[in-house]
Structure formats: structure tokens, C-alpha cells
Design an enzyme around this catalytic site. Sequence first.
Site, PDB file in Angstrom:
ATOM      1  N   CYS A 121       1.291  -1.045   0.170  1.00 42.88           N
ATOM      2  CA  CYS A 121      -0.151   0.365   0.112  1.00 42.88           C
ATOM      3  C   CYS A 121       0.944   0.778   0.155  1.00 42.88           C
ATOM      4  O   CYS A 121       0.885   2.197   1.390  1.00 42.88           O
ATOM      5  CB  CYS A 121      -0.969   0.022   0.845  1.00 42.88           C
ATOM      6  SG  CYS A 121      -2.382   1.356   1.271  1.00 42.88           S
ATOM      7  N   CYS A 139      -0.340   3.862   2.222  1.00 44.66           N
ATOM      8  CA  CYS A 139      -0.204   3.832   3.105  1.00 44.66           C
ATOM      9  C   CYS A 139       1.436   3.903   4.148  1.00 44.66           C
ATOM     10  O   CYS A 139       1.389   4.140   5.376  1.00 44.66           O
ATOM     11  CB  CYS A 139      -0.319   2.239   4.291  1.00 44.66           C
ATOM     12  SG  CYS A 139      -2.590   2.081   3.853  1.00 44.66           S
TER      13      CYS A 139
END
Length: 194
Positions: free
Chosen positions: A155, A158
Site C-alpha cells: 500500500c 499507507c
Amino acid sequence: MSDVTETIQELLLTAGLDAGYRNESLILLEKGNSRYVRDLKLNFSSTFSSSHLNEKECALMALSIAVNNNNAVLINFFEQQALAKEATAEEIAEAVGCASLLALNNVFYRFRHFTGKEKYTQIPARVRMQLMSSPVTGKEFFELMSIAVSAVNGCEMCVNAHEQSILGLGASEERIFDAVRIASIITSAGKVIY
């Protein structure tokens, strides 16, 4: 006994397993007399210490990644390592919780990132993340576990958000690097030790 068989046995003993333990991956490496086994053993051994993380942090980091990767053998091993390094039941539970929470976040925020649609950023997430608000391992270390899990799960959004948070908390890039290095090694080892 071949050098590869001996190295596999050393690796297994290091991981708390019986030297005779075998699974499909280990059998293939052994049959092929793979030179990789030595690298794997050395890499795995390097997860126990770091110049920038203490031994308890290394064990908790590895545990969180083992949970993220759903590897029962490594979960058990790194739980024992964390306990040996005086991690509390609460800290161990938090490493487990972090892996689960970040799996949720990584799917959700990767979806938002992939679609690139403003509409999805306006809709409330409606997911609980209380664990992040006052972690027993401390905000900085929880963020380190979070970036490591996020890196494993791919991700980008993230990873960038956690890196910014960690640096904002005063941690060094070297701590971040070591956390992700440990995560990558545990992920790699989990392909062979399961």
C-alpha cells in the site's frame, strides 16, 4: 550429509523447529542442492538484532509480519522470541492487532489510491482504529510496525503516510529501513518455513 542439508538443519533449529522437519519447499531446495539456503539462514538470523531496533522490537516486528502473512510456524516462534525479550502479553497482542488493522487499512486505502476518485475520499470510512490512538508499544513503534506491514501488503499511500508520521515523531530513517528489512526477510523466510 550434504552442505545444503546441514544448512537446512541449522536454519530449522534457529527457527525453533526439529532439524528433521521438512515441507514441500524445503524438500525442493534440498533436492536441488540450492545455494540459496545459506543466504536464507543468514538473512533469517539477521532479524534477531539491529543497530536501530532493540531485540524486543525485532521480535515484535517479526511477529507482526508473521501474523500478517498467516504463518503459524513463525507466529509461534516469534511469540516465544518476544516473550524471551520480556515483551508483555499486551505488547504481543498489539503486534497481532497491528497486523490485522493494517491489513484492513491497506486494502481500503489501496482501493482509494487505485481508483483515484475524489468521491471515495469523501465517503466516511466507517472503520474502527482505536488501537492506533494510544498503543502500549508507543506511537513511534506502532507506526514502525504499521509501515512494515504496509510495505509487505503493497500500500503506497499507507507507506508514505506512516513514514511521514514516524519521521514527525523524531525517528530516524535507519529505524524505518530496519523495520522494512525485517519485514522483507520474514516474508521471504515464510515461503520456506511454514
